[in-house]
Design an enzyme around this catalytic site. Structure first.
Site, PDB file in Angstrom:
ATOM      1  N   TRP A   1       0.845  -1.189   0.000  1.00 57.67           N
ATOM      2  CA  TRP A   1       0.000   0.000   0.000  1.00 57.67           C
ATOM      3  C   TRP A   1       0.883   1.242   0.000  1.00 57.67           C
ATOM      4  O   TRP A   1       1.967   1.230   0.580  1.00 57.67           O
ATOM      5  CB  TRP A   1      -0.904   0.001   1.244  1.00 57.67           C
TER       6      TRP A   1
ATOM      7  N   GLU B   1     -19.014   6.529  -2.073  1.00 56.30           N
ATOM      8  CA  GLU B   1     -17.808   7.307  -2.330  1.00 56.30           C
ATOM      9  C   GLU B   1     -18.006   8.212  -3.539  1.00 56.30           C
ATOM     10  O   GLU B   1     -17.682   9.395  -3.514  1.00 56.30           O
ATOM     11  CB  GLU B   1     -16.633   6.361  -2.561  1.00 56.30           C
TER      12      GLU B   1
ATOM     13  N   ASP C   1      -0.438  11.440  -2.692  1.00 51.92           N
ATOM     14  CA  ASP C   1      -1.426  12.465  -2.383  1.00 51.92           C
ATOM     15  C   ASP C   1      -2.616  11.871  -1.636  1.00 51.92           C
ATOM     16  O   ASP C   1      -2.609  10.692  -1.263  1.00 51.92           O
ATOM     17  CB  ASP C   1      -1.870  13.186  -3.666  1.00 51.92           C
TER      18      ASP C   1
ATOM     19  N   GLU D   1      -3.959   8.693  -2.739  1.00 50.65           N
ATOM     20  CA  GLU D   1      -2.996   7.595  -2.642  1.00 50.65           C
ATOM     21  C   GLU D   1      -2.366   7.276  -3.993  1.00 50.65           C
ATOM     22  O   GLU D   1      -2.137   6.132  -4.357  1.00 50.65           O
ATOM     23  CB  GLU D   1      -3.648   6.361  -1.998  1.00 50.65           C
TER      24      GLU D   1
END
Length: 367
Positions: free
Chosen positions: A106, A322, A158, A161
């Protein structure tokens, strides 16, 4: 008020016993708590007088930072000695609700969430009388100020991601707000605010010198002449701790470009023009954020239009996603992401928090 009540209920149901907020309970990749999301959620809960919920989140977040103090100190020592950073020493951006780091690959080097957390701590402390800073909060805040002072000029992912080899202007806007805010908290508690204030001033000078093009902010430092909707962070929701005030000509020009390039066909706000995540839909939380900007400038029509878009995005259960994909920028990518990760994350607690914050601002402004 129905969606307000439902949003609070969704957030309360998504808060762990230790105070962490899950980003989305039904979306496996988001079964974590991010400092960024969590702070915006806690601020929204504070705005609706759910102060205990917010305090529990800040207790969780600050204890987690303090528990990783040794790694932070090693990181700072490497910076001071000019040695490469050890990824194991960097503060991760997300954690499981019980405080563990994720095992997946990640993009964990992200700084914006730590600036956001510092701002949230000061915002919450303003609500106490007198404003007090618990010892764990103070230690965590000092660690984060030193961490950000050492690392803010380094490329990092950022808030979406992405673009780990760049420095996002919105990231620096969040860091400025957090450092500026926590300096006020330090001063109120008799602590030295020099490093926080000096670093905030350096960031602002750097932003004005390298983050502006043709009178408006750009997505990345010394990057292309493009905007990202997260540039709204330069002004809202950080209010008096913002890098730019809503009436600043640079901010006005930035919002004009966002309206031109990123407000979608159905009235929602896209992240950036080349976004292909689920086709690049219209994001609920960004639409609410634009509504906060409009409301801050007295634009009644704009604020209510954004509020209406968010409310219309709720499903039959009163859950906010989202993003919505009614008019994606790149529809050819929608099926790809549906195949990879399934339907869009819903309910997203950050979306509900953004709605609560906009609703509170509308209410408080009397619009």
């Amino acid at each position: 008020m129905i969606l307000v009540t439902q949003s609070i209920a969704v957030i309360e149901a998504g808060q762990g016993t230790n105070g962490a907020y899950v980003a989305c309970p039904s979306y496996s990749s988001y079964n974590y708590c991010w400092f960024r999301d969590g702070t915006f959620i806690a601020v929204a809960m504070d705005r609706w007088q759910k102060h205990e919920s917010a305090r529990r989140f800040y207790d969780w977040a600050t204890a987690l930072v303090v528990a990783r103090a040794d790694g932070i100190e090693r990181c700072l020592e490497n910076v001071a000695q000019g040695r490469p950073l050890n990824p194991a020493d960097l503060l991760h951006t997300r954690y499981t609700l019980d405080g563990r780091q994720g095992d997946e690959d990640w993009p964990n080097f992200q700084l914006d969430g730590f600036g956001t957390l510092l701002w949230g701590l000061q915002h919450h402390m303003q609500l106490t009388d007198p404003p007090t800073m618990p010892s764990v909060w103070a230690r965590a805040a000092n660690l984060l100020v030193r961490y950000l002072a050492a690392l803010w000029q380094r490329p990092n992912s950022d808030c979406w991601e992405e673009f780990s080899d760049q420095i996002a202007v919105s990231t620096l806007a969040a860091l400025y707000a957090g450092l500026h805010a926590i300096s006020a908290a330090f001063e109120a508690n008799g602590q030295d605010a020099t490093l926080a204030l000096d670093t905030a001033r350096q960031i602002k000078a750097f932003l004005l010198g390298s983050g502006v093009r043709d009178g408006h902010l750009i997505k990345q430092i010394e990057g292309e002449d493009v905007v990202d909707a997260s540039l709204l962070w330069a002004s809202v929701p950080f209010q008096e701790h913002s890098f730019l005030q809503p009436s600043d000509p640079v901010m006005q020009a930035t919002v004009a470009r966002i309206e031109q390039d990123l407000v979608g066909k159905t009235g929602g706000v896209h992240r950036y023009a080349k976004d292909t995540f689920y086709g690049g839909g219209e994001w609920v939380l960004l639409t609410a954020l634009l509504g906060e900007y409009y409301t801050a400038t007295g634009n009644l029509t704009g604020g209510q239009r954004c509020l209406a878009f968010v409310e219309a995005s709720a499903n039959e259960q009163g859950h906010l996603p989202e993003q919505v994909s009614r008019a994606p920028l790149h529809p050819e990518y929608v099926e790809h992401w549906l195949g990879c990760w399934g339907p869009v994350a819903c309910p997203l607690l950050w979306s509900h928090a953004a709605y609560l914050s906009l609703s509170a601002q509308v209410r408080e402004s009397g619009l």
